[in-house]
Design an enzyme around this catalytic site. Structure first.
Site, PDB file in Angstrom:
ATOM      1  N   GLY A  70      43.344  33.669  41.917  1.00  0.00           N
ATOM      2  CA  GLY A  70      42.231  32.762  41.658  1.00  0.00           C
ATOM      3  C   GLY A  70      42.676  31.307  41.562  1.00  0.00           C
ATOM      4  O   GLY A  70      41.995  30.401  42.048  1.00  0.00           O
ATOM      5  N   ASN A 146      35.018  32.557  31.420  1.00  0.00           N
ATOM      6  CA  ASN A 146      36.025  33.536  31.015  1.00  0.00           C
ATOM      7  C   ASN A 146      36.165  33.659  29.510  1.00  0.00           C
ATOM      8  O   ASN A 146      36.599  34.685  29.004  1.00  0.00           O
ATOM      9  CB  ASN A 146      37.383  33.174  31.624  1.00  0.00           C
ATOM     10  N   GLN A 176      35.677  35.784  37.203  1.00  0.00           N
ATOM     11  CA  GLN A 176      35.241  36.722  36.158  1.00  0.00           C
ATOM     12  C   GLN A 176      34.029  37.550  36.583  1.00  0.00           C
ATOM     13  O   GLN A 176      33.674  38.515  35.917  1.00  0.00           O
ATOM     14  CB  GLN A 176      34.895  35.955  34.872  1.00  0.00           C
ATOM     15  N   SER A 194      39.776  37.002  42.286  1.00  0.00           N
ATOM     16  CA  SER A 194      41.131  37.412  41.916  1.00  0.00           C
ATOM     17  C   SER A 194      41.145  38.918  41.668  1.00  0.00           C
ATOM     18  O   SER A 194      40.361  39.428  40.866  1.00  0.00           O
ATOM     19  CB  SER A 194      41.534  36.655  40.647  1.00  0.00           C
ATOM     20  N   THR A 232      53.832  34.910  54.399  1.00  0.00           N
ATOM     21  CA  THR A 232      53.793  36.316  54.834  1.00  0.00           C
ATOM     22  C   THR A 232      52.787  37.100  53.999  1.00  0.00           C
ATOM     23  O   THR A 232      52.790  37.001  52.769  1.00  0.00           O
ATOM     24  CB  THR A 232      55.206  36.930  54.692  1.00  0.00           C
ATOM     25  N   CYS A 319      46.415  28.153  21.995  1.00  0.00           N
ATOM     26  CA  CYS A 319      47.802  28.322  21.558  1.00  0.00           C
ATOM     27  C   CYS A 319      48.658  28.929  22.663  1.00  0.00           C
ATOM     28  O   CYS A 319      49.849  28.694  22.725  1.00  0.00           O
ATOM     29  CB  CYS A 319      47.886  29.175  20.303  1.00  0.00           C
TER      30      CYS A 319
HETATM   31  N1  PLP Z   1      39.350  31.351  37.027  1.00  0.00           N
HETATM   32  C1  PLP Z   1      38.928  32.094  35.994  1.00  0.00           C
HETATM   33  C2  PLP Z   1      37.505  31.962  35.536  1.00  0.00           C
HETATM   34  C3  PLP Z   1      39.796  32.983  35.360  1.00  0.00           C
HETATM   35  O1  PLP Z   1      39.376  33.713  34.328  1.00  0.00           O
HETATM   36  C4  PLP Z   1      41.132  33.077  35.835  1.00  0.00           C
HETATM   37  C5  PLP Z   1      42.118  33.951  35.160  1.00  0.00           C
HETATM   38  O2  PLP Z   1      42.124  34.079  33.950  1.00  0.00           O
HETATM   39  C6  PLP Z   1      41.515  32.289  36.932  1.00  0.00           C
HETATM   40  C7  PLP Z   1      40.597  31.434  37.504  1.00  0.00           C
HETATM   41  C8  PLP Z   1      42.903  32.354  37.491  1.00  0.00           C
HETATM   42  O3  PLP Z   1      43.068  33.506  38.277  1.00  0.00           O
HETATM   43  P1  PLP Z   1      44.524  34.042  38.647  1.00  0.00           P
HETATM   44  O4  PLP Z   1      45.097  34.648  37.423  1.00  0.00           O
HETATM   45  O5  PLP Z   1      44.307  35.062  39.729  1.00  0.00           O
HETATM   46  O6  PLP Z   1      45.300  32.874  39.173  1.00  0.00           O
END
Ligand code: PLP
Length: 392
Positions: A70, A146, A176, A194, A232, A319
């Site tokens: 992602g 998220n 998400q 993702s 690749t 954190c």
């Molecule tokens: N965007 C959102 C909303 C996410 O929750 C996350 C992962 O926590 C990501 C992007 C990043 O994805 P990735 O872990 O595949 O790089």
């Protein structure tokens, strides 16, 4: 008891994904760009996976580009769709993959408008209208948050963008959402996903790019992915992602229904704890997300206490990134700094059980009571009404 309740961070690999991947991690090790049989087999597997992902998303295969996840998909969409001097409209509650990229672009000859959200995490429409008075080059709004689980309604927001400025591009970070809730591509030009968020492997994802949108590559090199994304191909990862997505989408309604029922029980049980509050929109939220704050208790201490009881949970505070800053999402929904320091996110899947939910409610109540009993200030707070003392 061991309870996994951090499915927003990552999910368990589905058996269908593992089975699909194994041949490509063993004898099927050919480079998909080669000119011999095991390479051709790998190429076919990648193209079949592309078709599967496209079908699951309601897209065409040539609109799916595999990435390393992602974060890369978000970086690609933002860095390559936004020309110098152009304006990006995004929100204050994006994942850091978008937010930090936007901040980087804002320091490098682009304008960035960060839309505020209301106390449930929805974009404030008047602010959106005001931002749209000038033409943006790109609007990037996440499908679902998220941290607090709110589903932002990108369809309506992007419809507005397209009506006002048909040439503006739209991007949604749907990391998400994909595999968990229905996702429409109607007004979307680019979409990030993702695999590890829906039962696929880590380190693989995709960017959907609508046909006709010309997005320059982020990664230059050997010209893979039709010259758009060199490196690749991660054949096993791509094949595993496709298998997991197919399964997730095929049983989306059943899984979401079961997860939602568990989530609602969890929310009702936890909210019986005095001075506890749910973050995000109670109704319009991801099926698995339950995000809380407990006055007088830091999220991290709850996460540690839960870990000691075998529960994997997460805290919305920053954190994990090594800073003591409160969560940008909790601040954006109007929580005062001292409260925004500590939230507890329990994110469920259809694999969780009623017993696990009951166990978590009891564990949270016990840890919260213990922490409060140790605080000299808590007695004083208990004299005051139980309502929220803040509003946005
Ligand atoms: N965007 C959102 C909303 C996410 O929750 C996350 C992962 O926590 C990501 C992007 C990043 O994805 P990735 O872990 O595949 O790089």
């Amino acid at each position: 008891m061991f309870v996994y309740a951090d499915n927003a961070a990552t999910t368990k690999l589905k058996n269908s994904a593992l089975d699909a991947m194994l041949p490509w991690l063993t004898d099927g090790y050919g480079n998909a760009s080669g000119f011999y049989s095991i390479a051709r087999d790998a190429r076919r597997a990648v193209e079949d996976a592309r078709k599967t992902v496209a079908e699951a998303m309601g897209a065409r295969p040539e609109e799916i580009y595999f990435t390393s996840g992602g974060t890369e998909a978000d970086n690609w969409a933002l860095k390559c769709a936004l020309p110098e001097g152009g304006t990006l409209i995004t929100t204050e509650v994006e994942h850091h993959a978008v937010l930090h990229t936007a901040q980087y672009l804002g320091k490098n000859r682009r304008q960035v408008i960060y839309l505020p959200v209301d106390e449930k995490g929805h974009v404030i429409e008047d602010e959106m209208d005001r931002a749209l008075e000038q033409p943006p080059a790109l609007v990037s709004i996440m499908h679902a948050n998220n941290e607090i689980g709110t589903i932002l309604g990108v369809n309506e927001l992007f419809a507005k963008v397209k009506t006002r400025w048909p040439k503006a591009l739209t991007h949604t970070d749907a990391v998400q959402a994909v595999g968990h809730v229905p996702v429409s591509l109607e007004f979307v030009d680019m979409l990030s996903m993702s695999a590890h968020k829906f039962g696929g492997p880590k380190g693989v994802g995709a960017l959907y790019i609508r046909r006709g949108v010309s997005l320059p590559p982020l990664l230059h090199g050997g010209g893979h992915e039709r010259g758009k994304r060199s490196s690749t191909e991660n054949v096993a990862g791509i094949v595993g992602m496709a298998a997991a997505l197919r399964e997730a989408v095929n049983k989306l309604d059943i899984a979401a229904g079961k997860t939602k029922r568990l989530r609602d029980k969890l929310i009702d049980g936890v909210l019986a704890i005095p001075y506890s509050f749910l973050n995000g929109d109670r109704e319009v939220r991801l099926p698995g997300n339950a995000s809380f704050i407990f006055e007088g208790v830091e999220g991290e201490s709850l996460v540690l206490g839960l870990d000691a009881k075998g529960v994997c949970a997460s805290s919305g505070s920053a954190c994990s990134s090594g800073t003591l800053d409160p969560s940008h999402v909790l601040m954006a929904i109007g929580l005062p700094q001292e409260v925004a320091h500590g939230s507890l996110r329990l994110s469920l899947s259809e694999d969780n059980t009623e017993e696990e939910v009951a166990y978590m409610i009891e564990a949270v109540a016990e840890i919260v009571a213990r922490r409060r009993s140790m605080s000299p200030l808590w007695d004083e707070r208990e004299q005051k009404p139980t309502e929220r003392f803040w509003s946005k």
